[in-house]
Design an enzyme around this catalytic site. Structure first.
Site, PDB file in Angstrom:
ATOM      1  N   ASN A  47      -8.798  -1.354  13.736  1.00  0.00           N
ATOM      2  CA  ASN A  47      -7.572  -2.101  14.091  1.00  0.00           C
ATOM      3  C   ASN A  47      -6.442  -1.153  14.511  1.00  0.00           C
ATOM      4  O   ASN A  47      -5.305  -1.579  14.624  1.00  0.00           O
ATOM      5  CB  ASN A  47      -7.114  -2.976  12.916  1.00  0.00           C
TER       6      ASN A  47
ATOM      7  N   LEU B 299     -15.801   2.928   6.798  1.00  0.00           N
ATOM      8  CA  LEU B 299     -14.767   3.967   6.721  1.00  0.00           C
ATOM      9  C   LEU B 299     -13.357   3.401   6.911  1.00  0.00           C
ATOM     10  O   LEU B 299     -12.374   4.145   6.824  1.00  0.00           O
ATOM     11  CB  LEU B 299     -15.027   5.043   7.789  1.00  0.00           C
TER      12      LEU B 299
ATOM     13  N   TYR C 274      -4.547   2.890  -3.193  1.00  0.00           N
ATOM     14  CA  TYR C 274      -5.680   3.608  -2.606  1.00  0.00           C
ATOM     15  C   TYR C 274      -6.722   3.948  -3.676  1.00  0.00           C
ATOM     16  O   TYR C 274      -7.876   3.557  -3.561  1.00  0.00           O
ATOM     17  CB  TYR C 274      -5.171   4.885  -1.940  1.00  0.00           C
TER      18      TYR C 274
ATOM     19  N   LYS D  35     -10.091   1.934  -4.100  1.00  0.00           N
ATOM     20  CA  LYS D  35     -11.421   2.524  -3.875  1.00  0.00           C
ATOM     21  C   LYS D  35     -12.315   2.361  -5.111  1.00  0.00           C
ATOM     22  O   LYS D  35     -13.532   2.282  -5.000  1.00  0.00           O
ATOM     23  CB  LYS D  35     -11.289   4.001  -3.515  1.00  0.00           C
TER      24      LYS D  35
END
Ligand code: NAD
Ligand code: UDP
Length: 309
Positions: free
Chosen positions: A32, A71, A143, A147
């Site tokens: 994106n 990713l 983050y 994760k």
């Protein structure tokens, strides 16, 4: 094989798309452009085995492929902290969409996890069995906790829905195709050194990181994705040679023959003090270890930054 790479316009993803095509695969890349760039894909844009689709993984997707490298996610603290809710959505809604797509189409998923799951580690080196020391409500949580929950989703989908998943815990990686304004340490120091501006070391510079060159990382990711015998998860991928951030600044000033000095700025909160992977598992089961020394990798990275500055 037919392979989907999400986040393929980013630093690692763009190299991965190129590498997967070079070894004979058909690659579809979705991105994106949150931190990625069309420029990173110029070398393969016209390749008949490559297809690009602008898409956001937080929206439902449907791709019939053999493998998915997930990713998609901003990786630099500056970018993932700019819009934390977006980062959380990418790591949660995005992860579910990827896993549901994989279940429906029987694809193997490799999740790009991170050394950040260890937080500010209390042991070193960090081995996969270490659960980490992570602040759930800090500026890095969107983050690192994101994760971590993505790893949980992968593991539970794998157990309950019987899909093949691979979790790569990637440690700091560097090389060409990083954006000038990426904000991570190697790109910041190169850009500053080449513009003869002061290099901004955060804190006293005694915190450590272990840096892996992109070529070594690609090899590790592809080996992990294709490993069928041991079904190991998760796996650390990184270069165990550990450097103080202040030493990296000195190395880059010397390498670029810059007139820059070092300036010390405030250390962001929750910045991990040490980071060094234990890669015994990757060595034993993937026969993988990094071959490129920091100075050699930095020389190659220097030519890239010279070409864009
Ligand atoms: P990057 O920021 O250069 O690339 C990420 C890419 O994902 C960008 O092209 C971005 O536009 C895209 N993206 C972000 N959110 C998206 C979304 N919702 N939908 C579609 N595309 C989206 O980062 P990178 O260094 O190439 O990292 C790639 C992956 O590897 C990330 O998942 C990151 O967490 C992981 N990782 C990287 C490192 C490293 O040192 N580079 C270390 C650990 C983990
Ligand atoms: N860092 C620094 N100066 C910069 C950018 C980063 O001293 O201009 C430090 C940062 O505080 C951290 C280390 O370098 O201790 C690595 O930072 P980076 O953002 O590259 O990755 P991460 O912290 O996610 O490992």
């Amino acid at each position: 094989m037919k392979i989907l790479v999400t986040g393929g316009a980013g630093f690692i993803g763009s190299h991965l798309c190129k590498y997967l095509i070079s070894i004979g695969n058909h690659v579809t890349c979705i991105d994106n452009f949150y931190t990625g760039s069309k420029k990173n894909l110029l070398a393969i844009a016209k390749n008949p085995n490559f297809k690009f689709i602008e898409a956001d993984i937080t929206k439902k997707i449907n791709f019939k492929v053999d493998q998915i490298f997930n990713l998609a996610c901003p990786a630099s603290p500056v970018h993932y902290q700019k819009d934390p809710l977006n980062t959380i959505k990418t790591n949660t809604l995005g992860m579910i969409n990827i896993l549901e797509n994989a279940y429906k189409n029987n694809s193997t998923v490799l999740q790009a996890s991170t050394s950040e799951v260890y937080g500010d580690p209390l042991i070193s080196p960090q081995e996969e069995s270490y659960w980490g020391n992570v602040n759930p409500i800090g500026i890095r949580s969107c983050y690192d906790e994101g994760k971590r929950i993505a790893e949980t989703m992968c593991t539970d989908f794998s157990k309950q829905m019987k899909i093949n998943i691979k979790i790569a815990r990637i440690f700091n990686t560097y090389g060409s195709n990083m954006q000038k304004d990426d904000g991570r340490v190697i790109s910041n120091f190169f850009v500053q050194a080449m513009q003869n501006k002061d290099l901004t070391v955060y804190g006293d510079g005694n915190q450590t990181r272990s840096f892996c060159f992109i070529e070594d990382m690609l090899d590790g990711l592809v080996r992990l994705m294709n490993e069928k015998e041991y079904n190991i998860n998760p796996v650390n991928l990184g270069n165990p040679e550990e450097f103080k951030v202040s030493d990296v600044a000195k190395i880059i000033i010397r390498l670029t023959k810059s007139k820059s000095k070092i300036t010390y700025q405030n250390l962001p909160s929750d910045d991990p003090k040490i980071r060094k992977p234990d890669i015994s598992l990757a060595k034993k089961r993937l026969d993988w270890y990094p071959k490129i020394q920091l100075l050699d990798g930095l020389r190659e990275t220097e030519s890239y930054f010279r070409s864009i500055i």
